[in-house]
Design a protein around this motif. Structure first.
Motif, mmCIF file in Angstrom:
data_model
loop_
_atom_site.group_PDB
_atom_site.id
_atom_site.type_symbol
_atom_site.label_atom_id
_atom_site.label_comp_id
_atom_site.label_asym_id
_atom_site.label_seq_id
_atom_site.Cartn_x
_atom_site.Cartn_y
_atom_site.Cartn_z
ATOM 1 N N SER A 1 33.832 56.524 56.603
ATOM 2 C CA SER A 1 34.434 55.276 56.146
ATOM 3 C C SER A 1 35.498 54.827 57.145
ATOM 4 O O SER A 1 36.277 55.636 57.641
ATOM 5 C CB SER A 1 35.065 55.434 54.769
ATOM 6 N N GLY B 1 32.270 46.267 53.088
ATOM 7 C CA GLY B 1 32.714 45.925 51.748
ATOM 8 C C GLY B 1 34.214 45.749 51.687
ATOM 9 O O GLY B 1 34.886 45.579 52.725
ATOM 10 N N THR B 2 34.752 45.787 50.489
ATOM 11 C CA THR B 2 36.192 45.674 50.279
ATOM 12 C C THR B 2 36.652 46.818 49.403
ATOM 13 O O THR B 2 35.857 47.451 48.699
ATOM 14 C CB THR B 2 36.529 44.339 49.588
ATOM 15 N N LEU B 3 37.960 47.093 49.446
ATOM 16 C CA LEU B 3 38.524 48.120 48.583
ATOM 17 C C LEU B 3 38.551 47.623 47.143
ATOM 18 O O LEU B 3 38.827 46.454 46.872
ATOM 19 C CB LEU B 3 39.919 48.493 49.051
ATOM 20 N N SER B 4 38.289 48.531 46.213
ATOM 21 C CA SER B 4 38.153 48.139 44.811
ATOM 22 C C SER B 4 39.463 48.181 44.048
ATOM 23 O O SER B 4 39.699 47.364 43.150
ATOM 24 C CB SER B 4 37.153 49.058 44.100
ATOM 25 N N ALA B 5 40.310 49.146 44.361
ATOM 26 C CA ALA B 5 41.497 49.370 43.539
ATOM 27 C C ALA B 5 42.796 49.310 44.330
ATOM 28 O O ALA B 5 43.859 49.601 43.785
ATOM 29 C CB ALA B 5 41.378 50.730 42.847
ATOM 30 N N THR B 6 42.721 48.970 45.606
ATOM 31 C CA THR B 6 43.903 48.957 46.462
ATOM 32 C C THR B 6 44.252 47.526 46.829
ATOM 33 O O THR B 6 43.422 46.807 47.393
ATOM 34 C CB THR B 6 43.645 49.773 47.737
#
Length: 491
Positions: free
Chosen positions: A486, A139-144
């Motif tokens: 992770s 996935g990808t980072l949501s808030a960074t």
């Protein structure tokens, strides 16, 4: 001591190797415990008691096996094939496994052949299919902000201590062993001191199936053996089924190393029979929901609340079911109920009933015939038991049903929830609204509607309140044996 199993009704039955081993090496043991046939009260074998130093040797071998390429490096499909090979070996060995289990527990061999061993094999088959499905996600980072590639892994937690009780030795062992091995862990299995035989045979079959040494091991012994195993620093996870008191001790022992723990503990499960229930099915189900396996079931329906309008009819029917049960030795295929597991358990159950009678609680007459020898206890139905009575609040773990009438469903639910335990509950009603409302309101890990005594690897099982922590079975149990990791990679 090596008794002749022919004298106990199991002609030609060969006991498994009782010796302690660590990574395939035999360990000397000075201390032993007698293995007693509860049907005849006869000791027929001496079982080693693993000392703390021997527990250390077994756990060390399991830890080395966990890190070795022969196990850790197996491809998921190869691990699946190995688990299925073990299931194949169990199926081929079913008559012997059933006889060993029946001899140890006193349970009728016909029931063990039809229920216990097939269930253990089914659990193993189900979890054998999981290794190739245990994947992480990308996935990808949501808030960074920034450019990152992110993914997760699910890795086996390490060495698992599986500590199991005597009422369903092989089934409850497989509830722990199967998902732990599927996850890639190694397992040290500690069976109850009263019932070591099927666990010892399981390890022999695992060796025959091709499991590397140390991947599945057994330590036999007493409470001190179990305590040494639960506290061992190399143990990453303890999976325990047994009494609430022992579960509390295991939880305390987990604190220094912050071990992962799942605890499936005691129960005092209520059953509610509504006025509109189909009594022709509710009566025999409620009866055997308490009396099956001589009441030695953690989620047995041992508290019964019946609508006042049908109370007498239901109790007379349940008492008749109990009276009709044939109590007999494990080797007799006509037996329907066996004895309690030990003299100590017989004394405990008898004490509950005697104290209830001394307090003025009525026990319905029983026509059940008890054999002359063995730790047998007749199915017992107690009438109009007060809410604060010991027999209504404490786990008896015997064929003793405490009953009381109710006038409306809210009263029944309130009384059912008035317990320190919350393992299971049962509702008998033809009204869907009543069934759904009661199922939502009852404080229990599993609610059965118009059925009893079901367990399946497809759905999670466990308790609320003093009945435990965590869940076994279902896909949920695999999380107990896997560590999520992770990975965040800057691009």
């Amino acid at each position: 001591m090596t008794g002749d199993t022919n004298l106990l009704g199991f002609d030609g039955l060969e006991l498994p190797d009782l010796a302690l081993t660590a990574g395939g090496d035999r360990l000397a043991s000075a201390a032993t415990l007698p293995d007693v046939d509860p049907c005849s009260e006869t000791a027929f074998a001496d079982v080693p008691v693993a000392s703390a130093s021997q527990v250390d040797q077994v756990v060390e071998a399991a830890w080395l096996a966990f890190r070795a390429p022969a196990w850790r490096g197996l491809a998921p499909l190869a691990r699946e094939r190995l688990l299925h090979k073990l299931a194949d070996a169990m199926e081929a060995d079913l008559p012997r496994l059933a006889a060993l289990e029946a001899l140890d527990t006193g349970k009728p061999v016909g029931i063990v052949e039809a229920v216990d061993i097939p269930a253990a094999i089914s659990w193993l088959r189900v979890y054998a299919g999981w290794p190739s499905k245990l994947a992480g996600r990308a996935g990808t980072l949501s808030a960074t902000p920034g450019d990152y590639h992110v993914y997760s892994r699910r890795e086996p937690i390490g060495v698992v201590a599986a500590i199991t009780p005597w009422n369903f030795p092989l089934v409850l062992a497989m509830w722990k062993v199967a998902p732990a091995l599927a996850a890639g862990c190694t397992v040290v299995l500690k069976p109850a001191p009263e019932t070591p035989l099927s666990a010892l045979r399981l390890v022999e079959l695992a060796r025959i199936a091709g499991f590397p040494e140390g991947v599945l091991s057994v330590v036999t012994g007493d409470g001190a053996t179990g305590a040494a195993l639960a506290a061992h620093p190399r143990i990453a996870k303890v999976a325990f089924t047994g009494s609430t008191t022992t579960g509390q001790a295991i939880l305390a022992a987990s604190v220094p190393d912050l071990k992962r723990v799942t605890l499936e503990l005691g129960g005092k499960s209520p059953s509610i029979i509504c006025a509109d229930a189909v009594l022709a099915s509710a009566i025999p189900q409620a009866a055997m929901g308490c009396f099956f396996n001589s009441g030695q079931v953690c989620y047995a329906g041992t508290r019964l609340y019946v609508h006042r309008s049908v109370y007498d009819e239901v109790l007379e029917g349940i008492a008749a079911v109990g009276s009709a049960q044939k109590l007999g030795p494990s080797s007799d295929r006509a037996s329907q109920l066996g004895p309690l597991i030990s003299a100590r358990q017989h004394e405990r159950v008898t004490g509950f009933v005697e104290r209830a009678r001394a307090a003025g609680i009525e026990a319905m007459p029983s026509a059940a015939v008890l054999p002359e020898r063995g730790f047998y206890h007749a199915p017992t139905v107690l009438r109009n038991v007060p809410a604060d009575a010991e027999v209504m609040r404490d786990e008896v773990f015997g064929p003793v049903l405490a009953t009381a009438p109710f006038d409306d469903i809210e009263e029944a639910i309130a009384r059912a929830n008035d317990s320190a335990f919350g393992l299971a509950a049962h509702v008998f009603s033809r009204d869907l609204a009543t069934a759904h409302r009661a199922s939502a309101a009852l404080e229990a890990g599993t609610v059965f509607v118009n059925c009893v005594m079901l367990a399946d690897p497809a759905f999670p099982f466990g308790g609320m309140k003093m009945s435990g922590i965590g869940r076994e079975n279902g896909s949920e149990v695999l999380d107990a044996y896997l560590e999520p990791k992770s990975v965040v990679m800057a691009l």
